[in-house]
Design a protein around this motif. Structure first.
Motif, short mmCIF file in Angstrom:
data_model
loop_
_atom_site.label_atom_id
_atom_site.label_comp_id
_atom_site.label_asym_id
_atom_site.label_seq_id
_atom_site.Cartn_x
_atom_site.Cartn_y
_atom_site.Cartn_z
N ARG A 31 -0.42 3.60 -4.97
CA ARG A 31 -1.67 4.21 -4.51
C ARG A 31 -2.72 4.33 -5.62
NH1 ARG A 31 2.29 7.06 -1.75
NH2 ARG A 31 2.31 8.82 -3.17
N SER A 32 -2.37 3.86 -6.80
CA SER A 32 -3.31 3.99 -7.92
C SER A 32 -4.61 3.20 -7.65
CB SER A 32 -2.62 3.48 -9.20
OG SER A 32 -3.55 2.83 -10.02
N HIS A 33 -5.75 3.82 -7.95
CA HIS A 33 -7.05 3.20 -7.64
C HIS A 33 -7.18 1.80 -8.26
CE1 HIS A 33 -8.23 6.82 -5.80
NE2 HIS A 33 -8.67 7.47 -6.86
N ALA A 34 -6.79 1.68 -9.53
CA ALA A 34 -7.01 0.40 -10.22
C ALA A 34 -6.15 -0.69 -9.57
CB ALA A 34 -6.67 0.54 -11.70
N TYR A 35 -4.92 -0.34 -9.25
CA TYR A 35 -4.02 -1.31 -8.62
C TYR A 35 -4.51 -1.68 -7.22
CZ TYR A 35 0.23 -3.12 -6.40
OH TYR A 35 1.13 -3.88 -5.69
N LYS A 36 -4.92 -0.65 -6.47
CA LYS A 36 -5.42 -0.91 -5.11
C LYS A 36 -6.68 -1.76 -5.14
CE LYS A 36 -5.78 2.57 -2.24
NZ LYS A 36 -5.67 3.97 -1.77
N ALA A 37 -7.52 -1.51 -6.14
CA ALA A 37 -8.77 -2.30 -6.24
C ALA A 37 -8.44 -3.77 -6.49
CB ALA A 37 -9.65 -1.74 -7.36
N ALA A 38 -7.42 -4.02 -7.32
CA ALA A 38 -7.04 -5.42 -7.61
C ALA A 38 -6.52 -6.09 -6.32
CB ALA A 38 -5.96 -5.45 -8.70
N ARG A 39 -5.74 -5.35 -5.55
CA ARG A 39 -5.23 -5.92 -4.29
C ARG A 39 -6.38 -6.15 -3.30
NH1 ARG A 39 0.37 -5.65 -2.98
NH2 ARG A 39 -0.16 -5.26 -0.79
N ASP A 40 -7.31 -5.20 -3.24
CA ASP A 40 -8.46 -5.36 -2.33
C ASP A 40 -9.27 -6.60 -2.70
OD1 ASP A 40 -7.66 -3.12 -1.03
OD2 ASP A 40 -9.20 -1.78 -1.86
N ARG A 41 -9.42 -6.83 -4.01
CA ARG A 41 -10.17 -8.02 -4.43
C ARG A 41 -9.47 -9.29 -3.97
NH1 ARG A 41 -11.33 -5.03 -9.08
NH2 ARG A 41 -9.53 -5.86 -10.19
N ASN A 42 -8.13 -9.30 -4.10
CA ASN A 42 -7.37 -10.47 -3.64
C ASN A 42 -7.51 -10.65 -2.14
OD1 ASN A 42 -6.41 -11.36 -6.11
ND2 ASN A 42 -4.59 -10.04 -6.05
N GLU A 43 -7.45 -9.53 -1.43
CA GLU A 43 -7.56 -9.62 0.02
C GLU A 43 -8.93 -10.18 0.42
OE1 GLU A 43 -6.71 -5.93 2.02
OE2 GLU A 43 -6.19 -6.99 3.88
N ALA A 44 -9.98 -9.64 -0.23
CA ALA A 44 -11.33 -10.10 0.09
C ALA A 44 -11.49 -11.59 -0.21
CB ALA A 44 -12.35 -9.28 -0.69
N ALA A 45 -10.76 -12.05 -1.24
CA ALA A 45 -10.87 -13.48 -1.60
C ALA A 45 -9.97 -14.35 -0.73
CB ALA A 45 -10.54 -13.65 -3.08
N GLY A 46 -9.24 -13.73 0.19
CA GLY A 46 -8.36 -14.49 1.09
C GLY A 46 -7.08 -14.98 0.43
N ALA A 47 -6.67 -14.34 -0.69
CA ALA A 47 -5.46 -14.78 -1.39
C ALA A 47 -4.22 -14.45 -0.55
CB ALA A 47 -5.38 -14.10 -2.75
N SER A 48 -3.20 -15.32 -0.62
CA SER A 48 -1.99 -15.05 0.16
C SER A 48 -1.13 -13.99 -0.55
CB SER A 48 -1.19 -16.33 0.36
OG SER A 48 -0.91 -16.90 -0.90
N ASP A 49 -1.16 -13.98 -1.90
CA ASP A 49 -0.40 -12.98 -2.66
C ASP A 49 -1.35 -11.89 -3.14
OD1 ASP A 49 1.16 -11.47 -4.29
OD2 ASP A 49 1.53 -13.05 -5.79
N LEU A 50 -1.23 -10.71 -2.52
CA LEU A 50 -2.16 -9.63 -2.88
C LEU A 50 -1.92 -9.12 -4.31
CD1 LEU A 50 -2.54 -7.53 0.39
CD2 LEU A 50 -3.85 -9.50 -0.41
N ASP A 51 -0.74 -9.39 -4.86
CA ASP A 51 -0.44 -8.98 -6.24
C ASP A 51 -0.83 -10.06 -7.25
OD1 ASP A 51 0.44 -6.43 -5.79
OD2 ASP A 51 2.53 -7.02 -5.50
N GLY A 52 -1.46 -11.10 -6.81
CA GLY A 52 -1.86 -12.17 -7.72
C GLY A 52 -2.72 -11.62 -8.86
N GLY A 53 -2.39 -12.00 -10.08
CA GLY A 53 -3.19 -11.58 -11.24
C GLY A 53 -2.91 -10.15 -11.69
N VAL A 54 -2.00 -9.45 -10.99
CA VAL A 54 -1.67 -8.08 -11.40
C VAL A 54 -0.44 -8.13 -12.30
CG1 VAL A 54 -0.87 -5.82 -10.60
CG2 VAL A 54 -2.58 -7.08 -9.28
#
Ligand code: ADP
Ligand code: TRP
Length: 336
Positions: A107-130
């Protein structure tokens, strides 16, 4: 807050400090030294997550330390050290991972923000780059705070979740081991109101990430050029101007004396003062404020300056405290 309470904050070492950092972080930290047992450390292992260039990391750590000292932080009255000099921080982090719920980190903001960015970019792996440095960032921060048995943590509002997580992690530890050893539960101390937020040269909040900042130790001629570049409207010299909507005036107000700011406000409101003249005044005030600090900063940045000795001594003193905490924590968990 009594004088014996511990007041600690970490300073990210990414990039050279700007005058917004001075107003929002350095100046209040200098004031706190007068009334608290203060500890300030350079969070270099946190910065490793963002900075992958070793030369840059090295430079930024020195630069931030030199800046704080040049601004008047007195190492005899406070404690200044590098996070990486305190092995107990990392040992404590390992211990704390065992009482920290993974769901809390999810639930950490920074982690969630990274996942949201992946989701917005249409990435299949939401943890990509984390990486795990980002994921564990809040636990490392909890270790920084708890290893010094901190009572108060002065930080910006953007850090509030991290402080709340630290309190949660401390409570989880205390729940398991409290009869043997319990951490004090730290509290965040946050700036009040908007008055301490300095605008950048484009009127938005000054920030390195907007590239609208005024570096603290810019050489005089470059400072002058940068101040001249602050955008202003085309109101003619003789027209009255509203100081409250002028970022040049907002900057001036933070650094000029009250009398000077009041006199300049009057002149702007009356008309007859042009933006060019106001900018000259701002330059003079900034140069008078930061000029002497710039000299000290330049000395401290020289190889072989007093800086390394100050940090080494800080580390030694900080380790006395962190070793004492770890001895209690290790005994409490059963690792003797
Ligand atoms: P930046 O936004 O430039 O990356 P940081 O987020 O590293 O700055 O901020 C470091 C410290 O400086 C924090 O305590 C933050 O609250 C303070 N700070 C940063 N920008 C400003 C500003 N424009 N006005 C007041 N304080 C600021
Ligand atoms: N995360 C903080 C920031 O980005 C820096 C930091 C690291 C910190 N460890 C800390 C702040 C411990 C307070 C206490 O500004």
């Amino acid at each position: 807050m009594a004088a014996t309470t511990t007041y600690l904050t970490g300073i990210q070492t990414s990039g050279e400090p700007h005058i917004g950092n001075y107003v929002g972080a350095i100046k209040p930290a200098l004031a706190a030294v007068e009334s608290h047992d203060t500890k300030y450390f350079l969070a270099d292992y946190h910065s490793l997550n963002a900075v992958k260039d070793p030369e840059k990391l090295r430079h930024d750590v020195r630069s931030v330390a030199a800046a704080w000292l040049a601004c008047g932080l007195d190492p005899a009255r406070t404690l200044i050290y590098r996070q990486s000099s305190i092995p107990e921080v990392f040992e404590l982090m390992v211990i704390l991972t065992n009482v920290t719920a993974k769901g809390l980190m999810n639930r950490s903001h920074a982690y969630k923000a990274a996942r949201d960015r992946n989701e917005a970019a249409g990435a299949s792996d939401l943890d990509g780059g984390v990486n795990m440095g980002l994921f564990n960032y809040p636990i490392l921060m909890a270790a920084d705070i708890l290893v010094m048995e901190t009572d108060y943590v002065p930080v910006g509002r953007d850090q509030q979740q991290h402080i709340e997580y630290t309190a949660d992690i401390a409570k989880a530890f205390n729940h398991h081991y409290g009869e043997h050893y319990a951490f004090p539960i730290p509290q965040g101390v946050y700036p009040e109101g908007e008055s301490s937020v300095l605008p950048g040269i484009d009127g938005r909040k000054m920030s390195k990430s907007y590239d609208n900042h005024i570096p603290m130790f810019l050489p005089e001629n470059r400072l002058k050029k940068l101040v001249r570049r602050i955008p202003t409207d085309s109101t003619p010299v003789e027209a009255p101007k509203d100081p409250d909507t002028s970022s040049v005036f907002q900057l001036l107000r933070q650094f000029a004396s009250e009398d000077q700011a009041a006199a300049t406000r009057k002149r702007l409101e009356a008309g007859g003062m042009g933006w060019g003249e106001l900018k000259n005044e701002l330059f003079e005030v900034l140069n008078a404020t930061f000029g002497p600090m710039r000299e000290r900063y330049t000395e401290l940045m020289e190889p072989g300056s007093a800086l390394d000795g100050i940090l080494a001594e800080g580390a030694e003193r900080a380790r006395e405290r962190s070793r004492a905490t770890l001895a209690k924590v290790r005994a409490a968990v059963g690792i003797d």
